[in-house]
Write a protein that holds these residues in place. Structure first.
Motif: not given
Lengths: 332, 183
Positions: A4-8, A15-20, A26-28
């Motif tokens: 159940a990996e969360l891909v954001c 935005a990437l830093r915010t997602a992490v 994972a961030v795309y």
């Protein structure tokens, strides 16, 4: 139980830093060019920004998935080759591809990097997915948003790769990677230029009564009453007049967002490995809110307790949400 | 790009009890004059601290943006050209010809600048109005959204404890008025 990996999504380094920071597994993201399907003005990453982003994500225990999910025009593949080379050099954890030529190139040239099959490939049958797995070593498929959970469970049993499904955001139901509506009106291609409803062709016109028309390439695609909620200016979600209808109606799709927050346990049980949040074009505020909410929900599921689900309707298109085909084919 | 009329404030929008709002349109020229040194200082500081934001603006660094806080008696004219920055308050009857116009409540605009609200969401809800060159608006939004930290807090800090107190009060008022989603 699957991971159940969360891909954001991340449209910018911030935005990437915010997602992490909000708990993305994972961030795309994509480069500032036609190699990805969110080639919007002012969005995306330079190679230098991606290098810093990969380092930031890896320090935070998150992966970076690079979207190379558009289709190179015949004879113009240099941009995609260069993007793949740069991504591999910078240490991205996977490429998300749609085009068979791009998949073949990456598989041959960068065999150490995982390949994920983009939703833009519109692979929705076990036969199609197996072909990509066997031919190019695809390790994960992002399924189109047209399948029910029983169908996903059945597909999972017949394919040798992981499954990723969208759980929140745009509810695109066209045969993805094949949609030519933007191209028809503006001359730019969603699939080759990476632009769906390019902002340069979008115009909002307000009338004296407070209503608002959204236009693309000079074509009016919707008109919203003064207090009516609005949607994106895309042709597929436009409202049109037709001889057999008394009023304008949504001929293709409706301005509504997918939200599967309440179906996460069923998706896990069906064998879905990763949950994808749509919205690289959205703000840090959206990323922070949505990723945090789904992080808590996924953690609850992993802990074996009922997820605590935040209300995200304020962030949805048209401020309406649906479980779409995941619940039933008769969703509309 | 056409803008056929001057839209009225949404019925859902209420005037915040700010001193500026109470002054009304007649005092707008004087207010604009008084604000100018302050605005010049703010935009200069932002540009020097965040030079990276100009890159995302591309050719729209020379676009004239009108940012219109509907509940204040004036609008803001922004031309984010790093070689000749412009941020000035203008009475509504003296607005420049805008390449792009962004309208909304002042506190909502403040939240957007600070990445505390989602631009698409407030567009969907019709609390934000965009006219003119849509690409210019998208580029400005993305440039501001890529900035780390809080522009509002940086600006407030320029004025010490009183500045921070005013910002805190404005944020409380936003939460009270709109059920805002401050993180």
């Amino acid at each position: 139980m699957t991971q159940a990996e969360l891909v954001c999504p991340a449209g910018t380094p911030a935005a990437l830093r915010t997602a992490v920071d909000a708990g993305a597994d994972a961030v795309y993201c994509g480069f500032r060019n036609a190699t990805n399907a969110r080639n919007f003005p002012g969005l995306n990453f330079t190679p230098e920004e991606l290098a810093e982003a990969v380092a930031y994500a890896h320090r935070g225990g998150a992966k970076v998935l690079l979207a190379l999910n558009t289709y190179p025009p015949a004879g113009k593949t240099a941009l995609w080759r260069e993007a793949a080379e740069t991504g591999a050099r910078l240490g991205v954890d996977a490429f998300i591809v749609a085009d068979m030529g791009v998949a073949d190139h990456v598989a041959r040239t960068h065999p150490g990097t995982r390949l994920h099959l983009s939703v833009q490939a519109a692979a929705s049958s076990p036969e199609a997915i197996r072909y990509y797995c066997e031919s190019f070593g695809v390790r994960r498929v992002v399924l189109p948003r047209i399948l029910t959970i029983p169908e996903i469970r059945a597909i999972r049993k017949e394919i040798p790769c992981e499954i990723e499904t969208f759980v929140f955001g745009n509810h695109g139901l066209m045969v993805e990677g094949r949609c030519s509506l933007t191209n028809y009106v503006t001359g730019q291609s969603t699939n080759m230029d990476g632009v769906c409803s390019p902002a340069s062709d979008v115009e909002y016109v307000r009338s004296a009564d407070g209503s608002m028309s959204s236009c693309l390439g000079g074509v009016t695609i919707d008109r919203f009453a003064p207090d009516e909620k609005a949607g994106y200016p895309t042709i597929c979600k436009g409202r049109y007049l037709a001889p057999h209808r008394a009023e304008g109606y949504y001929a293709f799709e409706e301005p509504v967002s997918l939200n599967l927050a309440r179906m996460l346990p069923e998706l896990v049980a069906a064998g879905v490995h990763a949950f994808k949040i749509e919205g690289r074009q959205r703000s840090k505020s959206y990323v922070r809110s949505v990723v945090s909410a789904f992080r808590r929900a996924v953690d609850d599921i992993r802990a074996g307790v009922a997820p605590d689900l935040a209300d995200l309707v304020a962030l949805t298109e048209g401020q309406k949400e649906t479980q779409g085909a995941f619940r039933t084919k008769k969703w509309r | 790009m056409s803008e056929p009329d001057t839209p009225a404030a949404s019925p859902a929008i209420t005037l915040p009890a700010t001193g500026l709002a109470r002054l009304g349109a007649r005092a707008a020229p004087l207010v604009c004059l008084l604000l100018q040194p302050l605005l010049g200082r703010i935009v200069g500081q932002v540009a020097s601290r965040h030079p990276e934001l100009f890159d995302r603006l591309g050719e729209h660094r020379t676009t004239d943006y009108v940012i219109d806080p509907l509940d204040l008696p004036f609008a803001l004219h922004l031309r984010p050209d790093p070689r000749a920055l412009v941020l000035r308050a203008v009475p509504r009857d003296r607005e420049p010809v805008a390449g792009a116009t962004i309208r909304g409540r002042f506190l909502l605009l403040l939240q957007l600048v600070d990445a505390q609200e989602d631009g698409d969401a407030v567009f969907f809800s019709r609390d934000l109005t965009v006219t003119g060159n849509t690409e210019a608006v998208v580029r400005l939004r993305n440039a501001l959204d890529d900035m780390d930290g809080s522009l509002a807090e940086e600006t407030a800090a320029m004025f010490g404890a009183p500045g921070r107190a005013v910002l805190a009060q404005l944020r409380r008022r936003y939460e009270d008025q709109a059920g805002g989603t401050l993180a």
